[in-house]
Write a protein that holds these residues in place. Structure first.
Motif, PDB file in Angstrom:
ATOM      1  N   GLY A   6      49.884  34.381  38.997  1.00 29.50           N
ATOM      2  CA  GLY A   6      49.476  33.409  38.034  1.00 29.50           C
ATOM      3  C   GLY A   6      48.620  33.795  36.778  1.00 29.50           C
ATOM      4  O   GLY A   6      49.233  35.071  36.176  1.00 29.50           O
ATOM      5  N   GLN A   7      47.972  33.180  36.341  1.00 27.84           N
ATOM      6  CA  GLN A   7      47.035  33.295  35.062  1.00 27.84           C
ATOM      7  C   GLN A   7      46.074  34.689  35.311  1.00 27.84           C
ATOM      8  O   GLN A   7      46.217  35.468  34.355  1.00 27.84           O
ATOM      9  CB  GLN A   7      46.330  32.146  34.783  1.00 27.84           C
ATOM     10  N   ASP A   8      45.833  35.108  36.564  1.00 25.22           N
ATOM     11  CA  ASP A   8      45.130  36.237  36.679  1.00 25.22           C
ATOM     12  C   ASP A   8      45.889  37.469  36.478  1.00 25.22           C
ATOM     13  O   ASP A   8      45.680  38.383  35.750  1.00 25.22           O
ATOM     14  CB  ASP A   8      44.406  36.109  37.953  1.00 25.22           C
ATOM     15  N   GLU A  45      38.352  34.131  42.363  1.00 27.55           N
ATOM     16  CA  GLU A  45      39.204  34.930  43.170  1.00 27.55           C
ATOM     17  C   GLU A  45      39.751  35.971  42.493  1.00 27.55           C
ATOM     18  O   GLU A  45      39.484  37.162  43.021  1.00 27.55           O
ATOM     19  CB  GLU A  45      40.253  34.254  43.530  1.00 27.55           C
ATOM     20  N   GLY A  46      40.214  36.373  41.302  1.00 25.97           N
ATOM     21  CA  GLY A  46      40.685  37.184  40.536  1.00 25.97           C
ATOM     22  C   GLY A  46      39.594  38.275  40.400  1.00 25.97           C
ATOM     23  O   GLY A  46      39.985  39.668  40.575  1.00 25.97           O
ATOM     24  N   TYR A  47      38.550  37.836  40.013  1.00 25.34           N
ATOM     25  CA  TYR A  47      37.297  38.884  39.661  1.00 25.34           C
ATOM     26  C   TYR A  47      37.093  39.726  41.093  1.00 25.34           C
ATOM     27  O   TYR A  47      36.983  40.622  41.012  1.00 25.34           O
ATOM     28  CB  TYR A  47      36.237  38.265  39.201  1.00 25.34           C
ATOM     29  N   LEU A  50      39.553  42.185  41.653  1.00 28.45           N
ATOM     30  CA  LEU A  50      39.231  43.137  40.734  1.00 28.45           C
ATOM     31  C   LEU A  50      38.199  44.051  41.061  1.00 28.45           C
ATOM     32  O   LEU A  50      38.381  45.253  41.131  1.00 28.45           O
ATOM     33  CB  LEU A  50      39.246  42.710  39.199  1.00 28.45           C
ATOM     34  N   CYS A  51      37.354  43.671  41.369  1.00 34.03           N
ATOM     35  CA  CYS A  51      36.141  44.395  41.874  1.00 34.03           C
ATOM     36  C   CYS A  51      36.438  45.107  43.218  1.00 34.03           C
ATOM     37  O   CYS A  51      36.254  46.224  43.492  1.00 34.03           O
ATOM     38  CB  CYS A  51      34.819  43.279  42.503  1.00 34.03           C
ATOM     39  N   ASP A  52      37.172  44.429  44.024  1.00 32.75           N
ATOM     40  CA  ASP A  52      37.806  45.418  45.194  1.00 32.75           C
ATOM     41  C   ASP A  52      38.482  46.508  44.803  1.00 32.75           C
ATOM     42  O   ASP A  52      38.383  47.595  45.404  1.00 32.75           O
ATOM     43  CB  ASP A  52      38.520  44.449  46.432  1.00 32.75           C
ATOM     44  N   LEU A  53      39.605  46.019  43.785  1.00 35.78           N
ATOM     45  CA  LEU A  53      40.120  47.385  43.441  1.00 35.78           C
ATOM     46  C   LEU A  53      39.283  48.673  42.716  1.00 35.78           C
ATOM     47  O   LEU A  53      39.471  49.706  43.105  1.00 35.78           O
ATOM     48  CB  LEU A  53      41.050  46.905  42.293  1.00 35.78           C
ATOM     49  N   TRP A  54      38.092  47.975  42.103  1.00 33.98           N
ATOM     50  CA  TRP A  54      37.277  49.178  41.419  1.00 33.98           C
ATOM     51  C   TRP A  54      36.504  49.916  42.532  1.00 33.98           C
ATOM     52  O   TRP A  54      36.499  51.178  42.618  1.00 33.98           O
ATOM     53  CB  TRP A  54      36.013  48.477  40.843  1.00 33.98           C
TER      54      TRP A  54
END
Length: 115
Positions: A6-8, A45-47, A50-54
């Motif tokens: 979606g938007q994320d 949720e998107g943030y 993203l934190c988990d990816l970092w």
């Protein structure tokens, strides 16, 4: 199942990789983040994703196994696998290798005294 949607996903894919940028260090997460990797307007949720990816990428930067994670030895490996499998455009995927590994080591060492 896609990692972002979606938007994320649109916000993530609107980011433009800028190789000349320098990272900042976030001690709580123990990660390096470049300003072109963080879009404005992500959902909560998107943030979090993203934190988990970092965090997952930090394992690669430190050259340690995902299995070394003390919380859940498979969680960040799965996060990284799902994100890579989706093949979305994110500037963070261009930064597997650190140009300045000493900067990361120095930042980690300096914050260990406070944690």
């Amino acid at each position: 199942m896609n990692y972002f949607s979606g938007q994320d996903l649109k916000l993530i894919e609107s980011l433009v990789y800028q190789p000349e940028l320098e990272p900042s260090y976030e001690a709580i997460k123990d990660v390096l983040i470049w300003s072109d990797e963080r879009p404005n307007g992500l959902s909560f949720e998107g943030y979090e994703k993203l934190c988990d990816l970092w965090v997952a990428r930090s394992f690669i930067h430190r050259k340690v196994s995902f299995l070394s994670c003390k919380l859940d030895s498979t969680y960040f490996e799965e996060v990284w696998r799902r994100a890579v499998y989706q093949e979305f455009r994110w500037p963070g995927f261009y930064r597997f290798e650190l140009k300045d590994r000493l900067y990361y080591k120095k930042q980690r060492a300096e914050t260990q005294d406070f944690i």
